[in-house]
Design an enzyme around this catalytic site. Structure first.
Site, mmCIF file in Angstrom:
data_model
loop_
_atom_site.group_PDB
_atom_site.id
_atom_site.type_symbol
_atom_site.label_atom_id
_atom_site.label_comp_id
_atom_site.label_asym_id
_atom_site.label_seq_id
_atom_site.Cartn_x
_atom_site.Cartn_y
_atom_site.Cartn_z
ATOM 1 N N PRO A 1 -33.533 33.676 -71.156
ATOM 2 C CA PRO A 1 -34.752 34.182 -71.794
ATOM 3 C C PRO A 1 -34.663 34.297 -73.312
ATOM 4 O O PRO A 1 -33.656 34.738 -73.873
ATOM 5 C CB PRO A 1 -34.941 35.545 -71.132
ATOM 6 C CG PRO A 1 -34.327 35.378 -69.774
ATOM 7 C CD PRO A 1 -33.146 34.490 -69.995
ATOM 8 N N CYS A 2 -35.765 33.923 -73.967
ATOM 9 C CA CYS A 2 -35.834 33.894 -75.427
ATOM 10 C C CYS A 2 -36.310 35.185 -76.083
ATOM 11 O O CYS A 2 -35.942 35.454 -77.232
ATOM 12 C CB CYS A 2 -36.759 32.758 -75.878
ATOM 13 S SG CYS A 2 -36.243 31.123 -75.318
ATOM 14 N N PRO A 3 -37.172 36.013 -75.435
ATOM 15 C CA PRO A 3 -37.740 37.171 -76.128
ATOM 16 C C PRO A 3 -36.743 38.086 -76.804
ATOM 17 O O PRO A 3 -37.083 38.687 -77.841
ATOM 18 C CB PRO A 3 -38.511 37.887 -75.002
ATOM 19 C CG PRO A 3 -38.937 36.791 -74.084
ATOM 20 C CD PRO A 3 -37.772 35.836 -74.076
ATOM 21 N N PHE B 1 -34.494 37.441 -78.764
ATOM 22 C CA PHE B 1 -34.072 36.905 -80.054
ATOM 23 C C PHE B 1 -35.213 36.327 -80.886
ATOM 24 O O PHE B 1 -35.005 35.977 -82.039
ATOM 25 C CB PHE B 1 -33.025 35.800 -79.833
ATOM 26 C CG PHE B 1 -31.904 36.209 -78.924
ATOM 27 C CD1 PHE B 1 -30.938 37.100 -79.351
ATOM 28 C CD2 PHE B 1 -31.830 35.723 -77.631
ATOM 29 C CE1 PHE B 1 -29.894 37.491 -78.511
ATOM 30 C CE2 PHE B 1 -30.794 36.101 -76.777
ATOM 31 C CZ PHE B 1 -29.834 36.994 -77.220
#
Length: 412
Positions: A77-79, A81
């Protein structure tokens, strides 16, 4: 020919999966949380073994069953960063990056590939990145980071992705990052045939105007946004290319259609911008918003293929081996990590190359968001000691479990 199997975590709808397949890897397992994305994987590769659920839940799959695979890969998951978010990093319940590194210690693959957003490359996460490199080194891997632009690999959008590749020491000297392609593809070149598919007479003129690469496609999360092409800044960039970014169309422009700004893109067009093409064929299932989110959150297949081919060459020990390039170390983190006790402010200022006290305090503040940092106020000035890493590493008693379950319906 030897089989090179990959276990892919957080597989999404298959962008990375398709690219790795093109690079020569065979999927031993693909694990994904979102049911719509998993259905897309099954639609395109019904023979693949898949698992639906939280990748960190032992009830979803058993990593030990895949010990010794050639490659462990994932787009975690990206959120935690993302620059547009709160950059909670290790304290975000969606953060699985550090956990994935620990997973490599269990699965013991020959190579590890993890990709994430550009935000992870920023100074905010210098300590986090260094922890990852140090941990991989302790597990017997040589690791490196690189910020890759999708447009360098034939994809008609910028889409910067921060990619980590780690290989066991015997393979690492044979790895090199893929070289960019010579030809850049513009939005107009990529979409002219699709814009004119229903007979719209303006397709050629539109394509001539859309003569640049596009901004990053934003898939969005279940917490925010529907099927449109991103925040205000991205919408302005799309408008300059003659694209109405306020939504996603159900079909291409019809004969005689006129637009004040320009046509909207269909999900099929967005997929083309994301790197799916006649060369990388893929079908998406679900409603429009679910399809758009699957496409927008994917790792572009051509980029995954390029990196995958570089990893494959290394695993086959092709080419001439080269010495590893030493990774840059964050001097403040490094001095705190090596110290057995407290490190004084003066010592840290000296190690960091002459920065001023306010900058040191700022960096300590950033470190304290991902690590426990103890501060001892002394008459000569503060001293610091680095404590534990706050990230989820697989701990049974970590707060991630309760928070994750509470927010499960909105996590993507």
């Amino acid at each position: 020919m030897a089989s090179f199997e990959v276990v892919e975590i957080c597989a999404g709808a298959g962008g990375q999966a398709l690219g790795l397949e093109r690079a020569g890897f065979e999927h031993a397992l693909a694990v994904e949380l979102d049911g719509n994305a998993l259905n897309t994987l099954k639609e395109n590769r019904p023979s693949w073994k898949t698992a639906l659920g939280d990748v960190a839940d032992p009830n979803t799959w058993d990593p030990v069953d895949y010990k010794g695979v050639a490659l462990l890969a994932g787009g975690v998951p990206c959120p935690p960063f993302t620059i547009a978010g709160k950059q909670l990093g290790a304290t975000d319940e969606r953060d699985l990056f550090a956990w994935a590194v620990e997973l490599a210690g269990v699965v013991k693959p020959k190579a590890l590939l993890l990709e994430n957003v550009r935000g992870l490359s920023m100074p905010r996460f210098s300590g986090y990145r260094q922890h990852v490199l140090d941990r991989l080194a302790s597990l017997g891997y040589v690791a490196s980071w690189k910020l890759l632009q999708a447009s360098d690999y034939g994809v008609p959008q910028l889409r910067p992705r921060f990619v980590l590749v780690a290989l066991k020491e015997e393979y690492a000297p044979y790895f090199s990052w893929p070289e960019p392609v010579e030809q850049v593809t513009t939005v107009g070149e990529a979409l002219e045939d699709m814009m004119g598919a229903a007979g719209w007479e303006g397709a050629a003129d539109w394509a001539a105007k859309a003569n640049k690469i596009g901004p990053t496609i934003v898939g969005g999360s279940k917490k925010h946004g529907g099927a449109d092409l991103g925040p205000t800044r991205a919408k302005r960039a799309w408008a300059e290319l003659g694209v109405d970014a306020m939504g996603v169309a159900n079909e291409p422009p019809q004969p005689g259609a006129t637009f004040k700004l320009g046509p909207k893109l269909t999900c099929e067009m967005v997929a083309r911008i994301q790197g799916w093409s006649d060369e990388y064929k893929w079908n998406f299932v679900g409603r429009k918003t679910a399809m758009y989110r699957q496409i927008g959150n994917a790792f572009p297949p051509p980029v995954a293929a390029a990196v995958g081919k570089s990893i494959m060459r290394a695993l086959q020990k092709k080419g001439s081996p080269a010495p590893a390039v030493p990774a840059d170390h964050d001097p403040i983190y490094l001095n705190l990590r090596k110290a057995e006790g407290f490190v004084t402010q003066t010592q840290l200022l000296r190690s960091a190359g002459g920065i001023e006290v306010p900058e040191l305090e700022r960096r300590i503040g950033l470190l304290s968001r991902d690590f426990d940092v103890e501060i001892d106020e002394r008459s000569t000035g503060p001293a610091y000691r680095l404590g534990g890493f706050k990230a989820f590493l697989g701990q049974e008693d970590h707060q991630r479990h309760d928070v994750f379950q509470k927010n499960l319906s909105s996590i993507s």
